[in-house]
Design an enzyme around this catalytic site. Structure first.
Site, PDB file in Angstrom:
ATOM      1  N   HIS A 189       1.326  -2.687   9.274  1.00  0.00           N
ATOM      2  CA  HIS A 189       2.608  -2.998   9.164  1.00  0.00           C
ATOM      3  C   HIS A 189       3.406  -2.178  10.152  1.00  0.00           C
ATOM      4  CE1 HIS A 189       2.397  -4.844   4.969  1.00  0.00           C
ATOM      5  NE2 HIS A 189       1.561  -3.859   4.864  1.00  0.00           N
ATOM      6  N   HIS A 221       0.699  -1.073  -0.106  1.00  0.00           N
ATOM      7  CA  HIS A 221       0.279   0.030   0.138  1.00  0.00           C
ATOM      8  C   HIS A 221       0.912   1.376   0.116  1.00  0.00           C
ATOM      9  CE1 HIS A 221      -3.388  -2.554   0.366  1.00  0.00           C
ATOM     10  NE2 HIS A 221      -3.889  -1.892   1.396  1.00  0.00           N
TER      11      HIS A 221
END
Length: 262
Positions: free
Chosen positions: A214, A155
């Site tokens: 993340h 992303h």
């Protein structure tokens, strides 16, 4: 149409400005670091946006390159042909979308391989009990296991690249002059507003990735790869004659070269 014109005017005052193109990469890096530090030091409570199945993630971010490609295709075609009147040059400029597709494909493939070669299959999300018999992520998940490897943020990578590419291509609006009664004006205005709204969605979801998903190193690598894809094309290769070239602007090459030298 009046509301559309107002939106277009607001976008010209923000995304189309040269200063935005100059400082946006730094702003993305700063926001990614700030969001990541917030996630590590003082995590935000779970919300709708922290759920990977939220509508923005499922219907926009998961297909971010498709959205970007489909809106830039007619935008580049109409604006570049109106400014140059040369079909050959338009086709050459449209090849930027093929380059972008290659960057997206290679980047995601590299990230998947890194996660594969650095990962192992575990019995639980707490990384307990290694399942050595499962040597791939797909096999691991198929057997109810949990794969853990170095998962570079796709992303962060793709949203960074898409945002910067859209802003670069929208720079032609500085040069574009059309008759308000002509269909081209309506088409370009609509596409410009759509691209502007898409850019704000990408930036917002980039921030959500920073604060919810993340770890820091995975987002740093993802963002850096996105910046590399943008700078390697618009900052280096597209300045050369044997390339898709930059969006048509008055003295664009000289201005671009001066900007990157600074």
């Amino acid at each position: 149409m009046e509301h559309l014109e107002r939106c277009a005017w607001a976008l010209r005052g923000t995304l189309v400005r040269a200063a935005v193109r100059r400082y946006l990469p730094w702003a993305l890096v700063a926001s990614m670091l700030a969001g990541s530090l917030l996630k590590e030091l003082s995590p935000l409570p779970e919300s709708y946006l922290s759920n990977k199945r939220n509508v923005f993630n499922v219907y926009f971010v998961k297909v971010a390159w498709a959205w970007t490609f489909c809106l830039l295709l007619p935008f580049i075609t109409l604006t570049n042909y109106h400014l140059t009147g040369k079909a050959g040059l338009v086709l050459r400029r449209l090849s930027t979308l093929l380059v972008g597709t290659a960057i997206w494909y290679v980047g995601t493939a590299v990230f998947a391989n890194i996660e594969h070669y650095t990962g192992s299959c575990y019995q639980s999300p707490a990384l307990e009990g290694v399942r050595k018999e499962h040597q791939s992520k797909q096999q691991c998940h198929g057997e109810g296991g949990f794969w853990h490897g170095f998962d570079i943020s796709g992303h962060s990578f793709l949203l960074t690249f898409c945002v910067l590419m859209i802003v670069e291509e929208m720079a032609v609006l500085h040069e574009l002059r059309t008759d308000r009664s002509h269909w081209l004006h309506t088409a370009v205005t609509t596409l410009g507003v759509a691209l502007g709204l898409l850019t704000f969605i990408w930036v917002w979801m980039f921030l959500c990735t920073a604060v919810y998903f993340h770890n820091l190193s995975q987002k740093v690598f993802g963002t850096l790869f996105g910046l590399l894809g943008w700078y390697g094309t618009y900052g280096c290769w597209y300045l050369k004659s044997f390339s898709p070239g930059l969006p048509p602007q008055s003295s664009s090459l000289n201005l671009k070269q001066d900007g990157y030298k600074k």
